[in-house]
Scaffold this motif. Structure first.
Motif, PDB file in Angstrom:
ATOM      1  N   VAL A  86       0.860  -1.178   0.000  1.00 17.65           N
ATOM      2  CA  VAL A  86       0.000   0.000   0.000  1.00 17.65           C
ATOM      3  C   VAL A  86       0.901   1.233   0.000  1.00 17.65           C
ATOM      4  N   LEU A  87       0.942   1.918  -1.112  1.00 19.09           N
ATOM      5  CA  LEU A  87       1.892   3.007  -1.283  1.00 19.09           C
ATOM      6  C   LEU A  87       1.506   4.257  -0.500  1.00 19.09           C
ATOM      7  N   ASN A  88       0.212   4.523  -0.383  1.00 16.90           N
ATOM      8  CA  ASN A  88      -0.227   5.758   0.274  1.00 16.90           C
ATOM      9  C   ASN A  88      -0.633   5.527   1.733  1.00 16.90           C
ATOM     10  N   THR A  89       0.226   4.828   2.452  1.00 14.86           N
ATOM     11  CA  THR A  89       0.042   4.640   3.892  1.00 14.86           C
ATOM     12  C   THR A  89       1.309   5.084   4.606  1.00 14.86           C
ATOM     13  N   VAL A 122      -4.784   3.267  -2.615  1.00 12.37           N
ATOM     14  CA  VAL A 122      -6.144   3.086  -2.110  1.00 12.37           C
ATOM     15  C   VAL A 122      -6.801   4.453  -1.984  1.00 12.37           C
ATOM     16  N   LEU A 123      -7.941   4.651  -2.663  1.00 10.22           N
ATOM     17  CA  LEU A 123      -8.504   5.992  -2.798  1.00 10.22           C
ATOM     18  C   LEU A 123      -9.931   6.147  -2.271  1.00 10.22           C
ATOM     19  N   ASN A 124     -10.446   5.152  -1.582  1.00  9.45           N
ATOM     20  CA  ASN A 124     -11.750   5.280  -0.931  1.00  9.45           C
ATOM     21  C   ASN A 124     -11.524   5.212   0.572  1.00  9.45           C
ATOM     22  N   GLU A 125     -11.559   6.373   1.235  1.00 11.35           N
ATOM     23  CA  GLU A 125     -11.215   6.419   2.653  1.00 11.35           C
ATOM     24  C   GLU A 125     -12.224   5.704   3.540  1.00 11.35           C
ATOM     25  N   GLN A 126     -13.422   5.406   3.024  1.00 11.93           N
ATOM     26  CA  GLN A 126     -14.440   4.698   3.803  1.00 11.93           C
ATOM     27  C   GLN A 126     -14.335   3.182   3.669  1.00 11.93           C
TER      28      GLN A 126
END
Length: 236
Positions: A86-89, A122-126
């Motif tokens: 997960v790149l955007n963590t 990952v682009l859905n924060e919910q």
């Protein structure tokens, strides 16, 4: 299958081992003309339910790959394995530490020729995926670009996965990703619940993944196969 085992996949159904699916529905999915079945989930994945689903899919000739999201779900016998990063963590567990733990435990047994690193944005924060991984999912198109460049040009990851997980994503973002990537295989997943959305995603991504609608509306899920294939033929 060789090291480019996923390269020709246009359409894929993703099945969650923690969800029930009837034999009749599974038969229709595997015989639909889809290029592959990916088995994986964000929670509730165990060795037993993964083995069970793999055995059921193995009755068919369709390719079957595993998204290795937990140590418990690491099962031999698949045609290929995607290891997600997960790149955007900002949680090191999901960027590197969990993968290192897996390598320490199973490194000598991994079929490297069938194993591929997959860089997730990952682009859905919910979504469960965002919550479990601690992904900073509320990113603008401009903020996503460094992740694309890092994955594709700096790290040279073979796969970039744009993941909206449960909601249909911004196709402008997907189009931008497609234009920015130089070598990575682009996969899109999230919110595809009809043929029209499948076609929109297929216009930009190399591979379109259809998941949740399988359990909600099988007929609509099956219609996505032809929708994706038609777009790919028209682009040739």
């Amino acid at each position: 299958m060789d090291t480019g085992w996923y390269a020709n996949w246009q359409h894929v159904f993703k099945l969650d081992p923690d969800k029930e699916i009837s034999d009749e529905a599974l038969d229709q999915l595997c015989m639909s003309g889809t290029d592959a079945i990916i088995i994986g989930g964000s929670s509730g994945v165990t060795f037993d339910n993964t083995v069970d689903l793999l055995a059921r899919v193995r009755r068919y000739s369709v390719d079957c790959a595993l998204e290795v999201s937990t140590m418990d779900g690491a099962v031999p016998g698949f045609d290929g394995y995607f290891v997600p990063f997960v790149l955007n963590t900002k949680q090191a567990d999901w960027l590197m530490l969990k993968q290192l733990e897996g390598l320490q435990e199973y490194g000598h047994f991994i079929p490297w020729e069938m194993t591929t690193a997959s860089g997730y944005i990952v682009l859905n924060e919910q979504s469960t995926a965002a919550k479990v991984s601690g992904a900073e999912a509320n990113l603008s198109e401009q903020e996503i670009l460094p992740y694309l460049w890092m994955a594709d040009r700096l790290l040279r990851l073979p796969v970039v996965y744009i993941e909206y997980s449960g909601t249909f994503g911004d196709m402008n973002v997907l189009a931008r990703a497609a234009s920015e990537l130089e070598q990575a295989h682009l996969i899109y997943g999230g919110g595809i619940d009809n043929a029209e959305k499948a076609a929109q995603a297929a216009a930009h991504a190399h591979t379109v993944v259809v998941g949740n609608v399988v359990y909600d509306n099988l007929k609509a899920a099956l219609a996505t196969v032809e929708a994706v294939k038609s777009v790919k033929v028209s682009k040739q």
